[in-house]
Design a protein around this motif. Structure first.
Motif, PDB file in Angstrom:
ATOM      1  N   PRO A  56       0.584  -1.175   0.233  1.00  0.00           N
ATOM      2  CA  PRO A  56      -0.029   0.107  -0.035  1.00  0.00           C
ATOM      3  C   PRO A  56       1.134   1.432   0.108  1.00  0.00           C
ATOM      4  N   PHE A  57       1.891   1.234   0.645  1.00  0.00           N
ATOM      5  CA  PHE A  57       2.773   2.079   0.458  1.00  0.00           C
ATOM      6  C   PHE A  57       3.774   2.177  -0.770  1.00  0.00           C
ATOM      7  N   LYS A  58       3.953   1.825  -1.216  1.00  0.00           N
ATOM      8  CA  LYS A  58       5.141   1.863  -2.490  1.00  0.00           C
ATOM      9  C   LYS A  58       4.932   3.428  -3.200  1.00  0.00           C
ATOM     10  N   ALA A  59       3.463   3.406  -3.331  1.00  0.00           N
ATOM     11  CA  ALA A  59       4.154   5.069  -4.529  1.00  0.00           C
ATOM     12  C   ALA A  59       4.231   6.121  -2.968  1.00  0.00           C
ATOM     13  N   VAL A  60       4.620   6.107  -2.249  1.00  0.00           N
ATOM     14  CA  VAL A  60       4.886   6.856  -1.064  1.00  0.00           C
ATOM     15  C   VAL A  60       6.417   6.602  -0.825  1.00  0.00           C
ATOM     16  N   PHE A  61       6.841   5.510  -1.111  1.00  0.00           N
ATOM     17  CA  PHE A  61       8.866   5.740  -1.388  1.00  0.00           C
ATOM     18  C   PHE A  61       9.306   5.156  -2.348  1.00  0.00           C
ATOM     19  N   THR A  62       8.546   5.707  -3.250  1.00  0.00           N
ATOM     20  CA  THR A  62       9.519   5.767  -4.781  1.00  0.00           C
ATOM     21  C   THR A  62       9.837   7.345  -4.859  1.00  0.00           C
ATOM     22  N   GLY A  63      11.623   6.924  -5.308  1.00  0.00           N
ATOM     23  CA  GLY A  63      12.003   8.184  -5.166  1.00  0.00           C
ATOM     24  C   GLY A  63      12.205   9.089  -4.279  1.00  0.00           C
ATOM     25  N   ILE A  64      12.284   8.548  -2.688  1.00  0.00           N
ATOM     26  CA  ILE A  64      12.527   8.985  -1.431  1.00  0.00           C
ATOM     27  C   ILE A  64      14.308   9.315  -1.821  1.00  0.00           C
ATOM     28  N   GLY A  65      14.802   8.741  -2.073  1.00  0.00           N
ATOM     29  CA  GLY A  65      17.003   8.081  -2.132  1.00  0.00           C
ATOM     30  C   GLY A  65      17.046   8.566  -2.983  1.00  0.00           C
ATOM     31  N   GLN A  66      16.474   9.624  -4.390  1.00  0.00           N
ATOM     32  CA  GLN A  66      16.673  10.722  -5.318  1.00  0.00           C
ATOM     33  C   GLN A  66      16.551  12.460  -4.390  1.00  0.00           C
ATOM     34  N   PRO A  67      17.072  12.986  -4.759  1.00  0.00           N
ATOM     35  CA  PRO A  67      17.034  14.059  -4.901  1.00  0.00           C
ATOM     36  C   PRO A  67      16.069  15.055  -5.155  1.00  0.00           C
ATOM     37  N   ASP A  68      15.809  16.270  -4.205  1.00  0.00           N
ATOM     38  CA  ASP A  68      13.834  16.845  -4.593  1.00  0.00           C
ATOM     39  C   ASP A  68      14.013  17.481  -6.079  1.00  0.00           C
ATOM     40  N   PRO A  69      13.261  16.567  -6.747  1.00  0.00           N
ATOM     41  CA  PRO A  69      13.177  17.171  -8.406  1.00  0.00           C
ATOM     42  C   PRO A  69      12.885  18.218  -8.301  1.00  0.00           C
ATOM     43  N   ASP A  70      12.066  18.847  -7.158  1.00  0.00           N
ATOM     44  CA  ASP A  70      11.915  20.574  -6.839  1.00  0.00           C
ATOM     45  C   ASP A  70      12.381  21.873  -6.857  1.00  0.00           C
ATOM     46  N   ALA A  71      13.860  21.054  -6.250  1.00  0.00           N
ATOM     47  CA  ALA A  71      14.991  21.713  -5.832  1.00  0.00           C
ATOM     48  C   ALA A  71      15.771  22.861  -7.194  1.00  0.00           C
ATOM     49  N   PRO A  72      15.592  24.121  -6.625  1.00  0.00           N
ATOM     50  CA  PRO A  72      16.286  24.512  -7.836  1.00  0.00           C
ATOM     51  C   PRO A  72      17.480  23.945  -8.110  1.00  0.00           C
ATOM     52  N   ALA A  73      18.648  23.981  -8.855  1.00  0.00           N
ATOM     53  CA  ALA A  73      19.725  23.995  -9.903  1.00  0.00           C
ATOM     54  C   ALA A  73      21.186  24.129  -8.773  1.00  0.00           C
ATOM     55  N   PRO A  74      22.157  23.683  -8.308  1.00  0.00           N
ATOM     56  CA  PRO A  74      22.789  24.108  -7.913  1.00  0.00           C
ATOM     57  C   PRO A  74      23.164  25.402  -8.958  1.00  0.00           C
ATOM     58  N   PRO A  75      24.018  26.297  -8.491  1.00  0.00           N
ATOM     59  CA  PRO A  75      25.105  26.840  -9.698  1.00  0.00           C
ATOM     60  C   PRO A  75      26.550  26.094 -10.065  1.00  0.00           C
ATOM     61  N   ALA A  76      26.292  26.268 -11.908  1.00  0.00           N
ATOM     62  CA  ALA A  76      27.733  25.404 -11.942  1.00  0.00           C
ATOM     63  C   ALA A  76      28.648  26.550 -11.416  1.00  0.00           C
ATOM     64  N   GLN A  77      29.929  25.129 -11.006  1.00  0.00           N
ATOM     65  CA  GLN A  77      30.738  25.932 -11.116  1.00  0.00           C
ATOM     66  C   GLN A  77      32.822  25.596 -11.594  1.00  0.00           C
ATOM     67  N   ASP A  78      33.306  26.416 -11.388  1.00  0.00           N
ATOM     68  CA  ASP A  78      34.346  26.174 -12.780  1.00  0.00           C
ATOM     69  C   ASP A  78      35.723  25.650 -12.525  1.00  0.00           C
TER      70      ASP A  78
END
Length: 78
Positions: A56-78
């Motif tokens: 019953p909780f498969k949908a809740v746990f799917t993708g939890i170990g991945q980075p937040d997809p809604d978070a802004p991308a970190p600035p690129a470092q040179d």
């Protein structure tokens, strides 16, 4: 209703810290209330009970170990 990443992460933590121990107590209580099964029948029942809470909780746990997809991308470092 689609949950946000943050809501799913909090819900999964709640499920693991509160729901999982409660489910274990409930499953063991049910197994002790039943008449004793032979070992060859008892082991598969415990295995099914062990995996049964996941369905019953498969949908809740799917993708939890991945980075937040809604978070802004970190600035690129040179």
């Amino acid at each position: 209703m689609a949950l946000s990443y943050k809501a799913r992460k909090r819900l999964s933590l709640l499920i693991l810290l509160v729901g999982m121990p409660a489910y274990v107590v409930l499953a063991v209580t049910i197994m002790t209330a039943l008449p004793r099964l032979p070992l060859w029948a008892e082991v598969p029942v415990y295995i099914l009970l062990g995996f049964g809470w996941i369905v019953p909780f498969k949908a809740v746990f799917t993708g939890i170990g991945q980075p937040d997809p809604d978070a802004p991308a970190p600035p690129a470092q040179d």
